[in-house]
Scaffold this active site. Sequence first.
Site, PDB file in Angstrom:
ATOM      1  CD  GLU A   1      -3.612   6.265   3.882  1.00 33.24           C
ATOM      2  OE1 GLU A   1      -3.191   6.118   4.787  1.00 33.24           O
ATOM      3  OE2 GLU A   1      -3.970   5.189   3.348  1.00 33.24           O
TER       4      GLU A   1
ATOM      5  N   GLY B   1      -4.069   2.357   1.361  1.00 31.74           N
ATOM      6  CA  GLY B   1      -4.473   1.390   0.673  1.00 31.74           C
ATOM      7  C   GLY B   1      -4.329  -0.024   0.636  1.00 31.74           C
TER       8      GLY B   1
ATOM      9  CD  GLU C   1      -7.883   2.825   3.077  1.00 30.00           C
ATOM     10  OE1 GLU C   1      -6.924   3.085   2.037  1.00 30.00           O
ATOM     11  OE2 GLU C   1      -8.052   4.060   3.713  1.00 30.00           O
TER      12      GLU C   1
ATOM     13  CB  ALA D   1      -3.931   5.083  -3.266  1.00 25.75           C
TER      14      ALA D   1
HETATM   15  N1  CAA Z   1       2.601   3.548  -4.607  1.00 24.81           N
HETATM   16  C1  CAA Z   1       4.045   3.403  -6.172  1.00 24.81           C
HETATM   17  N2  CAA Z   1       4.680   2.848  -6.385  1.00 24.81           N
HETATM   18  C2  CAA Z   1       5.013   2.265  -5.437  1.00 24.81           C
HETATM   19  C3  CAA Z   1       4.400   2.295  -3.545  1.00 24.81           C
HETATM   20  C4  CAA Z   1       3.047   2.758  -3.466  1.00 24.81           C
HETATM   21  N3  CAA Z   1       2.089   3.281  -2.636  1.00 24.81           N
HETATM   22  N4  CAA Z   1       5.150   1.946  -2.666  1.00 24.81           N
HETATM   23  C5  CAA Z   1       6.212   1.231  -3.178  1.00 24.81           C
HETATM   24  N5  CAA Z   1       6.134   2.013  -4.587  1.00 24.81           N
HETATM   25  C6  CAA Z   1       7.195   1.782  -6.023  1.00 24.81           C
HETATM   26  C7  CAA Z   1       8.337   2.179  -5.239  1.00 24.81           C
HETATM   27  O1  CAA Z   1       8.079   3.570  -5.506  1.00 24.81           O
HETATM   28  C8  CAA Z   1       9.479   1.080  -5.980  1.00 24.81           C
HETATM   29  O2  CAA Z   1       9.102   2.048  -7.170  1.00 24.81           O
HETATM   30  P1  CAA Z   1      10.677   1.808  -7.836  1.00 24.81           P
HETATM   31  O3  CAA Z   1      11.443   0.831  -7.907  1.00 24.81           O
HETATM   32  O4  CAA Z   1      10.408   2.270  -9.822  1.00 24.81           O
HETATM   33  O5  CAA Z   1      11.339   3.424  -7.365  1.00 24.81           O
HETATM   34  C9  CAA Z   1       9.238  -0.194  -5.396  1.00 24.81           C
HETATM   35  O6  CAA Z   1       7.653   0.542  -5.490  1.00 24.81           O
HETATM   36  C10 CAA Z   1       9.438  -0.303  -4.023  1.00 24.81           C
HETATM   37  O7  CAA Z   1      10.051   0.344  -3.042  1.00 24.81           O
HETATM   38  P2  CAA Z   1      10.822   0.446  -2.215  1.00 24.81           P
HETATM   39  O8  CAA Z   1      11.976   1.324  -3.137  1.00 24.81           O
HETATM   40  O9  CAA Z   1      10.711   2.498  -1.587  1.00 24.81           O
HETATM   41  O10 CAA Z   1      10.572  -0.251  -1.798  1.00 24.81           O
HETATM   42  P3  CAA Z   1      11.293   0.291  -0.106  1.00 24.81           P
HETATM   43  O11 CAA Z   1      11.554  -1.135   1.080  1.00 24.81           O
HETATM   44  O12 CAA Z   1      12.674   0.429   0.730  1.00 24.81           O
HETATM   45  O13 CAA Z   1       9.815   0.107   1.080  1.00 24.81           O
HETATM   46  C11 CAA Z   1       7.667   0.885   1.519  1.00 24.81           C
HETATM   47  C12 CAA Z   1       9.400   0.071   0.589  1.00 24.81           C
HETATM   48  C13 CAA Z   1       8.226   1.387   3.145  1.00 24.81           C
HETATM   49  C14 CAA Z   1       6.163   0.049   1.626  1.00 24.81           C
HETATM   50  C15 CAA Z   1       7.639   2.003   0.772  1.00 24.81           C
HETATM   51  O14 CAA Z   1       7.750   1.727  -0.749  1.00 24.81           O
HETATM   52  C16 CAA Z   1       6.499   3.417   0.980  1.00 24.81           C
HETATM   53  O15 CAA Z   1       6.721   3.839   1.644  1.00 24.81           O
HETATM   54  N6  CAA Z   1       5.277   3.324   0.302  1.00 24.81           N
HETATM   55  C17 CAA Z   1       4.241   3.826   0.242  1.00 24.81           C
HETATM   56  C18 CAA Z   1       3.519   3.828   1.503  1.00 24.81           C
HETATM   57  C19 CAA Z   1       2.646   4.588   1.119  1.00 24.81           C
HETATM   58  O16 CAA Z   1       2.552   6.135   2.038  1.00 24.81           O
HETATM   59  N7  CAA Z   1       1.543   4.381   1.249  1.00 24.81           N
HETATM   60  C20 CAA Z   1      -0.318   4.441   1.195  1.00 24.81           C
HETATM   61  C21 CAA Z   1      -0.173   5.826  -0.252  1.00 24.81           C
HETATM   62  S1  CAA Z   1      -1.878   6.595  -0.604  1.00 24.81           S
HETATM   63  C22 CAA Z   1      -2.917   5.109  -0.063  1.00 24.81           C
HETATM   64  O17 CAA Z   1      -2.778   4.138   0.248  1.00 24.81           O
HETATM   65  C23 CAA Z   1      -4.438   6.072  -0.189  1.00 24.81           C
HETATM   66  C24 CAA Z   1      -5.830   5.564   0.407  1.00 24.81           C
HETATM   67  O18 CAA Z   1      -6.640   5.629   1.581  1.00 24.81           O
HETATM   68  C25 CAA Z   1      -6.353   4.208  -0.684  1.00 24.81           C
END
Ligand code: CAA
Length: 285
Positions: free
Chosen positions: A159, A136, A139, A93
């Site tokens: 999460e 998400g 999911e 998400a």
């Molecule tokens: N939401 C918003 N933006 C996201 C995102 C997310 N879930 N995941 C990645 N992005 C964005 C980053 O902020 C970044 O944007 P900018 O270039 O503007 O900074 C871009 O995508 C590229 O990401 P990274 O630079 O972080 O890429 P990376 O290769 O270094 O890392 C990753 C990749 C490990 C997936 C890392 O981006 C990450 O940890 N993302 C979040 C994963 C996460 O926590 N997901 C769960 C979300 S909560 C949820 O989903 C709740 C639910 O139950 C529905």
Amino acid sequence: MVLESAARGAAVATMTPLRRFATESEQGIWEHLRTEKQTNGVQIIRLHRPKALNALNTPLMSELVSALRKADGDSEVKAIVLTGSERAFAAGADIKEMKDKNYAEVYKESFLTAWDAVSTIRKPIVAGVNGFALGGGCELAMMCDIIIAGENAVFGQPEIQLGTIPGAGGTQRLTRAIGKSLAMEMILTGSRLDAHLAEKRGLVSRVVPTEQTVEECVKVAEKIATFSHPVIIAAKECVNKSQQVGLQTGLEHEKALFWGTFALEDRAEGMTAFSEKRKPVFKDI
Ligand code: CAA
């Protein structure tokens, strides 16, 4: 067991050029999707928010639900392939969209409940997962009916690292798919599952080379599309019922739909064709 190496592979994976995907943007329809309706009864939907690793914000999910419903209502489509990019199926998400919300807002707007529409689609959805399928994203893949993973796929429910818990079915579907202990470990530690362990634990039906994931999904969807449409949706409905109700209720549901196939011309055609040693010609009736 829970590996990070595939995540590194995903991060460096190269993007393949989009195949023949129509943006439909000419018609002003999709901003965050790319779609392709094939002549073989298969609709491909590709999540396309590359700069955010396909983070699932409200506009994207709204488009996805619309595209899925459109395919569900299209008599020329019998199966759907849902995929992302080689780097990410979806990284969860959209955290930036969520971060300033308060309890009253998420409760009043029933935040994320709109995603449930994905699991109400009656036609089979084959998810082709490459790269990150986190939060998400994991999911969403689990709301689909079959998951085929590329070798670089990584699944996770991180999460807890954000101070929250999965909110789109992760605690329920992951536990049913891979068992309580490993699901608990992933959800409580945020650790990830690589593609091969995901296959071993039954989260995905198989692992294929990353660049072949979409083709493999299309092959499966194409095979499904050769069968009778009402029978396909009855079969999907019964299997999904097994995840929702107790055994006896599920068996009764299955029996009712099994008997129901005897009202179909396609059921008579299928069995007659077998007896006459020829290929059946299904008419979806
Ligand atoms: N939401 C918003 N933006 C996201 C995102 C997310 N879930 N995941 C990645 N992005 C964005 C980053 O902020 C970044 O944007 P900018 O270039 O503007 O900074 C871009 O995508 C590229 O990401 P990274 O630079 O972080 O890429 P990376 O290769 O270094 O890392 C990753 C990749 C490990 C997936 C890392 O981006 C990450 O940890 N993302 C979040 C994963 C996460 O926590 N997901 C769960 C979300 S909560 C949820 O989903 C709740 C639910 O139950 C529905």
